[in-house]
Design a protein around this motif. Structure first.
Motif, PDB file in Angstrom:
ATOM      1  N   ASN A   1       0.801  -1.218   0.000  1.00 48.85           N
ATOM      2  CA  ASN A   1       0.000   0.000   0.000  1.00 48.85           C
ATOM      3  C   ASN A   1       0.837   1.273   0.000  1.00 48.85           C
ATOM      4  OD1 ASN A   1      -2.900  -1.047   0.334  1.00 48.85           O
ATOM      5  ND2 ASN A   1      -1.767  -2.213   1.857  1.00 48.85           N
ATOM      6  N   ALA A   2       2.049   1.224   0.561  1.00 54.32           N
ATOM      7  CA  ALA A   2       2.898   2.408   0.546  1.00 54.32           C
ATOM      8  C   ALA A   2       3.393   2.726  -0.852  1.00 54.32           C
ATOM      9  CB  ALA A   2       4.087   2.214   1.490  1.00 54.32           C
ATOM     10  N   GLY A   3       3.412   1.730  -1.723  1.00 51.83           N
ATOM     11  CA  GLY A   3       3.792   1.971  -3.112  1.00 51.83           C
ATOM     12  C   GLY A   3       2.645   2.501  -3.947  1.00 51.83           C
ATOM     13  N   GLY A   4       1.448   2.415  -3.426  1.00 48.66           N
ATOM     14  CA  GLY A   4       0.241   2.845  -4.119  1.00 48.66           C
ATOM     15  C   GLY A   4      -0.923   2.030  -3.607  1.00 48.66           C
ATOM     16  N   ALA A   5      -1.874   2.705  -2.975  1.00 45.67           N
ATOM     17  CA  ALA A   5      -2.986   2.001  -2.345  1.00 45.67           C
ATOM     18  C   ALA A   5      -3.941   1.439  -3.385  1.00 45.67           C
ATOM     19  CB  ALA A   5      -3.741   2.952  -1.412  1.00 45.67           C
TER      20      ALA A   5
END
Length: 419
Positions: A33-37
């Motif tokens: 999720n930190a790379g893109g939720a």
């Protein structure tokens, strides 16, 4: 709260696309999720609708006026979501691009011989921009070292290096490597206590998905988010700037309005998806509280998200059922400590004797999506002082479940005996 309400967790998960499967991979658990939720289903639908409209916002026709109204509403929604009563919102290429623009403008407006200050925990989006434009503008750059053990930088750390000639400051709200959240309001106050006119710009990209934003309390001049990390889609960023920063000389068309910061025709669809995101927080706040006011519901949603994500990270660290937690696995080291109250939905680890990218691939083969962070231009500022070449980033969001974490723990536990 969310963790005590399985029906609510199901309702939350139902609002997101690809929550338990990937169109390329099939069934998978999403801990990246930190790379893109994950993206809201409503965002995908809204994007498709506006992508088909040929009219430019603002034109004197029904579609032009209608899409302009959508943009105006999104900016009003953002003001409620972020709790800000002045300044302006505008869209750009990405959160990184917007941070560069804000920092460039602030540095070039600074007095000769002034200073810029920032911290070593920052993502290169702010760190690179500040160092580049400080040099071009003839400013001395002051680096505030972060604490390697906690993954944090504090107001006291900034205060120790402040001087009245600091004209530009950058702050990271949450680290995408350590997962730790900074106290932006306290850091801002420490800066202004010494240099009250300093222009302060905040990278809120990693923090925004956790739902607790309060710009009026931060007393800053710029704040950027990347909507793809807060349940919208790729392809744009959103910035807020204060009235003071708005009025400074900046890149603009000749004879254009003096406080205009947007370039070219706006994508009404990107703004419309912002309203979808704010509506989602409003809905969630109504599920976890009895609040009627939209801002109060958003605040309730933020508290519930923080509480549940803390529950999820504690489950990963301390274990669940018969499964040991990451802290109890001898082959696992947790970055920034197992007990860190600043943690925001993220645990980074290394596994003894194993390259992180190999671990990520093994997990991926089991349908568990995580990510490798390497000591490169993105994460070297955090990993190199720890003498680490890489780490495994496991990032949670409030649509994840304890059952998914149990799958993760079982997989990592099995790696302890085959190294």
């Amino acid at each position: 709260m969310i963790q005590d309400n399985p029906a609510l967790i199901d309702a939350i998960r139902d609002r997101f696309a690809h929550v338990d499967s990937c169109p390329f991979q099939g069934e998978r658990i999403f801990f990246e999720n930190a790379g893109g939720a994950l993206t809201l289903k409503s965002v995908a639908e809204t994007s498709a609708f506006y992508a088909a409209i040929p009219d430019n916002p603002g034109r004197i026709n029904p579609a032009g006026q209608g899409t302009q109204n959508v943009i105006n509403k999104a900016k009003q929604d953002l003001a409620v979501f972020m709790n800000v009563t002045s300044g302006q919102f505008f869209a750009g290429e990405s959160g990184t691009e917007l941070l560069f623009r804000m920092i460039r403008t602030a540095c070039l407006a600074a007095p000769n011989g002034a200073k810029a200050i920032g911290s070593s925990i920052e993502h290169p989006a702010t760190r690179s921009a500040a160092r580049r434009w400080a040099k071009i503008a003839g400013l001395d750059y002051v680096n505030v070292p972060h604490d390697n053990d906690t993954g944090l930088v504090t107001a006291e750390d900034y205060a120790g290096l402040m001087s009245p000639d600091v004209a530009v400051a950058t702050i990271l709200h949450a680290s995408p490597v350590t997962g730790m959240g900074m106290d932006v309001a306290a850091i801002s106050a420490a800066i202004r206590a010494v240099a009250p006119e300093c222009l302060i710009i905040v990278d809120g990209i990693q923090h925004a998905a956790h739902g607790q934003l309060d710009l009026d309390s931060y007393n800053v001049d710029g704040y950027a988010i990347s909507p793809y990390k807060v349940f919208s889609r790729h392809g744009y960023g959103i910035a807020w700037i204060s009235d003071r920063l708005s009025a400074l000389p900046h890149d603009m068309l000749i004879d254009a309005p003096a406080t205009g910061w947007e370039f070219g025709t706006r994508d009404a669809g990107s703004y419309a998806t912002v309203s979808d995101v704010v509506s989602y927080f409003d809905w969630l706040g109504g599920e976890v509280s009895g609040e009627a006011d939209p801002r109060a519901r958003i605040e309730a949603a933020g508290r519930a998200i923080h509480s549940y994500e803390t529950h999820l990270t504690n489950t990963a660290i301390n274990g669940t059922g018969n499964l040991p937690g990451l802290r109890d696995m001898d082959h696992v080291t947790i970055l920034a400590g197992a007990d860190n109250p600043a943690r925001e939905g993220l645990v980074s680890i290394v596994i003894n004797g194993k390259a992180s990218e190999d671990v990520v691939e093994v997990l991926n083969q089991q349908g568990i999506r995580t990510h490798t962070r390497k000591a490169d231009h993105y994460s070297g500022n955090v990993l190199t002082p720890l003498e680490l070449s890489d780490c495994i980033r496991i990032s949670f969001c409030h649509y994840n479940t304890e059952q998914e974490i149990a799958r993760l723990l079982a997989a990592i536990n099995e790696m302890g005996g085959d190294g």
